[in-house]
Design a protein around this motif. Sequence first.
Motif, mmCIF file in Angstrom:
data_model
loop_
_atom_site.group_PDB
_atom_site.id
_atom_site.type_symbol
_atom_site.label_atom_id
_atom_site.label_comp_id
_atom_site.label_asym_id
_atom_site.label_seq_id
_atom_site.Cartn_x
_atom_site.Cartn_y
_atom_site.Cartn_z
ATOM 1 N N THR A 34 104.963 102.913 94.191
ATOM 2 C CA THR A 34 103.903 102.882 95.200
ATOM 3 C C THR A 34 102.696 103.734 94.816
ATOM 4 O O THR A 34 101.562 103.243 94.870
ATOM 5 N N GLU A 52 95.243 100.457 101.684
ATOM 6 C CA GLU A 52 96.682 100.479 102.011
ATOM 7 C C GLU A 52 97.224 99.080 102.261
ATOM 8 O O GLU A 52 98.366 98.778 101.903
ATOM 9 N N ASP A 53 96.395 98.203 102.834
ATOM 10 C CA ASP A 53 96.819 96.815 103.015
ATOM 11 C C ASP A 53 97.022 96.145 101.666
ATOM 12 O O ASP A 53 97.966 95.373 101.476
ATOM 13 N N GLN A 56 100.276 97.282 100.126
ATOM 14 C CA GLN A 56 101.404 96.576 100.736
ATOM 15 C C GLN A 56 101.500 95.136 100.235
ATOM 16 O O GLN A 56 102.602 94.618 100.019
ATOM 17 N N ASP A 57 100.343 94.474 100.033
ATOM 18 C CA ASP A 57 100.352 93.112 99.484
ATOM 19 C C ASP A 57 101.005 93.078 98.106
ATOM 20 O O ASP A 57 101.787 92.178 97.797
#
Length: 186
Positions: A34, A52-53, A56-57
Amino acid sequence: MPRSSHTDQQLAQAMRKAQTGDQSAYHQLLVKITPMIRGFLAKRLGGHEDLEDRVQDVLLAIHRASHTFNTERSFLNWMFAIADYKLKDYLRAHYRRKAAGSSVDVDDVKEQLPAADEPLDLGDRQLLQRLLETLSPRERTIIQMMKIEGYSAREVGAELKMNETAVKVAAHRAMRTLTNMARQET
């Protein structure tokens, strides 16, 4: 053994275990990758509000593609290839939405012109293209590489056979030129 090779082997081993259903190994893998993914995307997107999106993708894409990982290959290359693909996919959609939307106020574009060491938010693509055309080919290349593609001054310097300081100075001057031209557009 170089650290990156050692890290790559550790991550590949964790993915092998995760592919066999080891949830603990999978969790540890996600914990380790991450920050790597976040750094990769942050370097290219800067302080983008959707960072952050996007992280996550990429993590979701890695999860969905985990069965495709070839344990004989580099895990890091595989992971960063997925991250690069997802980033490009996002940017294509992002700019398509921007181009289809209403015209952007030039004051917004001026505010988006960062200092020489910050990435460039592309905003109105047509306005940006007109502004970039005012630059010399070398300045345009430097801005393209540093601000749009996310390369460092050192990487740009190596590519253009310039020293890092000269790249930073050229980027700063080009950004000042773009800012002045954006003001004239208003």
